[in-house]
Design an enzyme around this catalytic site. Structure first.
Site, PDB file in Angstrom:
ATOM      1  N   GLY A 123       0.835  -1.205   0.000  1.00  0.00           N
ATOM      2  CA  GLY A 123       0.000   0.000   0.000  1.00  0.00           C
ATOM      3  C   GLY A 123       0.866   1.250   0.000  1.00  0.00           C
ATOM      4  O   GLY A 123       1.825   1.329   0.754  1.00  0.00           O
ATOM      5  N   ARG A 134       1.249  -5.132  -5.831  1.00  0.00           N
ATOM      6  CA  ARG A 134       1.248  -6.339  -5.020  1.00  0.00           C
ATOM      7  C   ARG A 134       1.656  -7.462  -5.958  1.00  0.00           C
ATOM      8  O   ARG A 134       1.215  -7.519  -7.104  1.00  0.00           O
ATOM      9  CB  ARG A 134      -0.135  -6.570  -4.401  1.00  0.00           C
ATOM     10  CG  ARG A 134      -0.484  -5.461  -3.391  1.00  0.00           C
ATOM     11  CD  ARG A 134      -1.296  -5.959  -2.214  1.00  0.00           C
ATOM     12  NE  ARG A 134      -1.085  -5.122  -1.030  1.00  0.00           N
ATOM     13  CZ  ARG A 134      -1.730  -3.973  -0.780  1.00  0.00           C
ATOM     14  NH1 ARG A 134      -2.600  -3.493  -1.640  1.00  0.00           N
ATOM     15  NH2 ARG A 134      -1.489  -3.305   0.331  1.00  0.00           N
ATOM     16  N   ASP A 151       4.684  -4.434   6.463  1.00  0.00           N
ATOM     17  CA  ASP A 151       5.306  -5.668   6.971  1.00  0.00           C
ATOM     18  C   ASP A 151       5.320  -6.800   5.946  1.00  0.00           C
ATOM     19  O   ASP A 151       6.217  -7.644   5.957  1.00  0.00           O
ATOM     20  CB  ASP A 151       4.684  -6.107   8.301  1.00  0.00           C
ATOM     21  CG  ASP A 151       3.178  -6.243   8.223  1.00  0.00           C
ATOM     22  OD1 ASP A 151       2.598  -5.903   7.171  1.00  0.00           O
ATOM     23  OD2 ASP A 151       2.578  -6.691   9.208  1.00  0.00           O
ATOM     24  N   THR A 160       3.540   3.143   5.570  1.00  0.00           N
ATOM     25  CA  THR A 160       2.133   2.740   5.596  1.00  0.00           C
ATOM     26  C   THR A 160       1.344   3.742   6.433  1.00  0.00           C
ATOM     27  O   THR A 160       1.854   4.222   7.444  1.00  0.00           O
ATOM     28  CB  THR A 160       1.945   1.318   6.181  1.00  0.00           C
ATOM     29  OG1 THR A 160       0.580   1.167   6.591  1.00  0.00           O
ATOM     30  CG2 THR A 160       2.811   1.063   7.388  1.00  0.00           C
ATOM     31  N   ASP A 172      -1.087   3.044   8.190  1.00  0.00           N
ATOM     32  CA  ASP A 172      -1.693   2.359   9.343  1.00  0.00           C
ATOM     33  C   ASP A 172      -0.892   2.480  10.638  1.00  0.00           C
ATOM     34  O   ASP A 172      -1.402   2.177  11.708  1.00  0.00           O
ATOM     35  CB  ASP A 172      -1.888   0.873   9.024  1.00  0.00           C
ATOM     36  CG  ASP A 172      -2.923   0.659   7.935  1.00  0.00           C
ATOM     37  OD1 ASP A 172      -3.827   1.509   7.817  1.00  0.00           O
ATOM     38  OD2 ASP A 172      -2.818  -0.333   7.201  1.00  0.00           O
ATOM     39  N   ASP A 215       1.328   0.555  11.741  1.00  0.00           N
ATOM     40  CA  ASP A 215       1.165  -0.747  12.410  1.00  0.00           C
ATOM     41  C   ASP A 215       2.412  -1.632  12.354  1.00  0.00           C
ATOM     42  O   ASP A 215       2.302  -2.852  12.423  1.00  0.00           O
ATOM     43  CB  ASP A 215      -0.017  -1.495  11.771  1.00  0.00           C
ATOM     44  CG  ASP A 215       0.199  -1.763  10.292  1.00  0.00           C
ATOM     45  OD1 ASP A 215       1.152  -1.211   9.711  1.00  0.00           O
ATOM     46  OD2 ASP A 215      -0.589  -2.525   9.709  1.00  0.00           O
ATOM     47  N   ARG A 227      -7.274  -2.167   9.265  1.00  0.00           N
ATOM     48  CA  ARG A 227      -7.837  -3.517   9.315  1.00  0.00           C
ATOM     49  C   ARG A 227      -7.474  -4.217  10.620  1.00  0.00           C
ATOM     50  O   ARG A 227      -8.315  -4.791  11.283  1.00  0.00           O
ATOM     51  CB  ARG A 227      -7.350  -4.327   8.121  1.00  0.00           C
ATOM     52  CG  ARG A 227      -8.499  -4.828   7.301  1.00  0.00           C
ATOM     53  CD  ARG A 227      -8.054  -5.393   5.984  1.00  0.00           C
ATOM     54  NE  ARG A 227      -8.277  -4.438   4.916  1.00  0.00           N
ATOM     55  CZ  ARG A 227      -7.463  -4.238   3.906  1.00  0.00           C
ATOM     56  NH1 ARG A 227      -6.364  -4.905   3.788  1.00  0.00           N
ATOM     57  NH2 ARG A 227      -7.756  -3.353   2.980  1.00  0.00           N
TER      58      ARG A 227
HETATM   59  P1  ADP Z   1       2.516  -4.211   2.771  1.00  0.00           P
HETATM   60  O1  ADP Z   1       3.968  -4.196   2.469  1.00  0.00           O
HETATM   61  O2  ADP Z   1       1.892  -2.851   2.661  1.00  0.00           O
HETATM   62  O3  ADP Z   1       2.202  -4.928   4.074  1.00  0.00           O
HETATM   63  P2  ADP Z   1       1.590  -6.550   1.263  1.00  0.00           P
HETATM   64  O4  ADP Z   1       1.347  -7.381   2.462  1.00  0.00           O
HETATM   65  O5  ADP Z   1       0.588  -6.570   0.178  1.00  0.00           O
HETATM   66  O6  ADP Z   1       1.770  -5.010   1.593  1.00  0.00           O
HETATM   67  O7  ADP Z   1       3.000  -6.999   0.666  1.00  0.00           O
HETATM   68  C1  ADP Z   1       3.529  -6.374  -0.490  1.00  0.00           C
HETATM   69  C2  ADP Z   1       4.252  -7.376  -1.324  1.00  0.00           C
HETATM   70  O8  ADP Z   1       5.339  -7.949  -0.554  1.00  0.00           O
HETATM   71  C3  ADP Z   1       3.448  -8.585  -1.749  1.00  0.00           C
HETATM   72  O9  ADP Z   1       2.667  -8.340  -2.904  1.00  0.00           O
HETATM   73  C4  ADP Z   1       4.524  -9.600  -2.045  1.00  0.00           C
HETATM   74  O10 ADP Z   1       5.111  -9.380  -3.301  1.00  0.00           O
HETATM   75  C5  ADP Z   1       5.554  -9.294  -0.952  1.00  0.00           C
HETATM   76  N1  ADP Z   1       5.355 -10.206   0.194  1.00  0.00           N
HETATM   77  C6  ADP Z   1       4.367 -10.180   1.127  1.00  0.00           C
HETATM   78  N2  ADP Z   1       4.473 -11.204   1.986  1.00  0.00           N
HETATM   79  C7  ADP Z   1       5.550 -11.929   1.600  1.00  0.00           C
HETATM   80  C8  ADP Z   1       6.183 -13.120   2.065  1.00  0.00           C
HETATM   81  N3  ADP Z   1       5.715 -13.812   3.116  1.00  0.00           N
HETATM   82  N4  ADP Z   1       7.286 -13.560   1.416  1.00  0.00           N
HETATM   83  C9  ADP Z   1       7.769 -12.894   0.340  1.00  0.00           C
HETATM   84  N5  ADP Z   1       7.211 -11.770  -0.152  1.00  0.00           N
HETATM   85  C10 ADP Z   1       6.125 -11.281   0.444  1.00  0.00           C
END
Ligand code: ADP
Length: 319
Positions: A11, A72, A103, A125, A127, A129, A171
């Protein structure tokens, strides 16, 4: 280390551009070449990598969103996806990577670090968080956007003697609702970290009305329930009619506040220093007003704690 990359992932949040700018310019200041990876991990897999000069990050510190775009990328969660990313990093001569995101993005960064490509995480982010840092880039801007909305809604709420429910983002974390609720003078705040009592909510509304209040504001974080669901519950319970406002994606946009620009600059610059010190697998944050770096795994293995003193105080002040 001679050449590093920077990407924004997950995000987006206002102030990410300030962080990108800081990574690029701090890198150049230390004699590094810096490349921008476009569209997060998706772009890393596809090799959307371009050298950035100091001038390329000019005129972005004041802009919301991210110049590098975000995405994503489910493929990056797989081993095959990560191998593709590593091939591209080798091809483009990258020796380290700054990942600006949440995260989820940190988990990706840690996967690359474990495979021998040092990454440093910068918390971006709205959030707020991410465990290990008191603040994330974008939270302050989003908070001010919410406050502006509450103030405007309050004007019309007062004129028409109404109860408004304002649904804000969050969330799993209630920081935005908590801070906005306190700063906006809300009567009731509903956050994922704390169970709510419908009787108490209704009681507060009735007491407020009895002492002549012309309006009431309830803030609900989306992770608890939707504003409309809450409106239905209150209507069914007490026959009190409410109006609902769902703030949605306006909370993500807008020109970053001075605070988010400063945070972005501090965090981005520190990330470059940490990479130069040869430390992959670290996250940058702020604790007790100091910029810190810490083990990145903390950010996705530990829980983020909302500041419950704000929750208590808000209740005390909205009697
Ligand atoms: P944010 O970074 O805002 O928490 P996401 O959870 O959507 O957003 O994660 C962003 C991107 O990071 C995902 O689309 C994916 O490419 C990568 N990612 C998320 N979780 C994992 C994971 N467990 N292992 C490897 N890459 C990950």
């Amino acid at each position: 280390m001679k050449r590093i990359g920077v990407l924004t992932s997950g995000g987006d949040s206002p102030g990410m551009n300030a962080a990108v700018r800081a990574v690029v310019r701090k890198g150049i200041y230390h004699g590094l070449e810096v490349a921008g990876v476009y569209q997060g991990y998706q772009g890393l897999i596809e090799g959307k990598i371009k050298d950035l000069e100091a001038g390329d990050v000019g005129d972005i510190i004041q802009r919301g969103g991210t110049k590098l775009y975000s995405a994503r990328c489910p493929e990056f969660k797989t081993d095959a996806g990560q191998e593709k990313a590593i091939e591209q990093m080798k091809k483009h001569g990258l020796e380290g990577l700054v990942v600006i995101g949440g995260d989820g993005s940190y988990q990706g960064a840690m996967a690359l670090t474990r495979k021998g490509f040092p990454c440093v995480g910068v918390p971006g982010t709205i959030d707020n968080d991410i465990p290990g840092t008191d603040y994330t880039i974008g939270f302050d801007t989003a908070l001010n956007t919410v406050i502006e909305a509450i103030d405007k809604i309050r004007d019309t709420a007062t004129s028409h003697e109404r109860t408004f429910i304002i649904e804000v983002m969050g969330r799993d974390a209630g920081d935005l609702a908590l801070w906005a609720g306190l700063a906006g003078g809300a009567e009731t705040i509903l956050i994922p970290e704390e169970s709510y009592d419908l009787d108490e909510i209704v009681d507060r509304l009735k007491k407020g009305k009895a002492r002549g209040k012309r309006h009431s504001i309830i803030i609900v974080a989306e992770g608890v329930m939707s504003g409309n669901e809450l409106a239905t519950l209150i209507e069914e319970k007490a026959g009190i009619e409410t109006r609902v406002s769902v703030l949605g994606h306006i909370q993500r946009g807008g020109s970053p506040t001075a605070r988010d620009r400063v945070l972005g600059s501090l965090f981005g610059a520190r990330a470059v220093e940490v990479l130069l010190e040869g430390e992959g697998g670290k996250a940058i944050g702020m604790r007790n007003h100091l910029v810190v770096d810490y083990d990145m795994t903390k950010a996705f293995t530990e829980e983020h704690d909302a500041d419950m003193t704000l929750y208590t105080l808000s209740k005390e002040l909205s009697i």
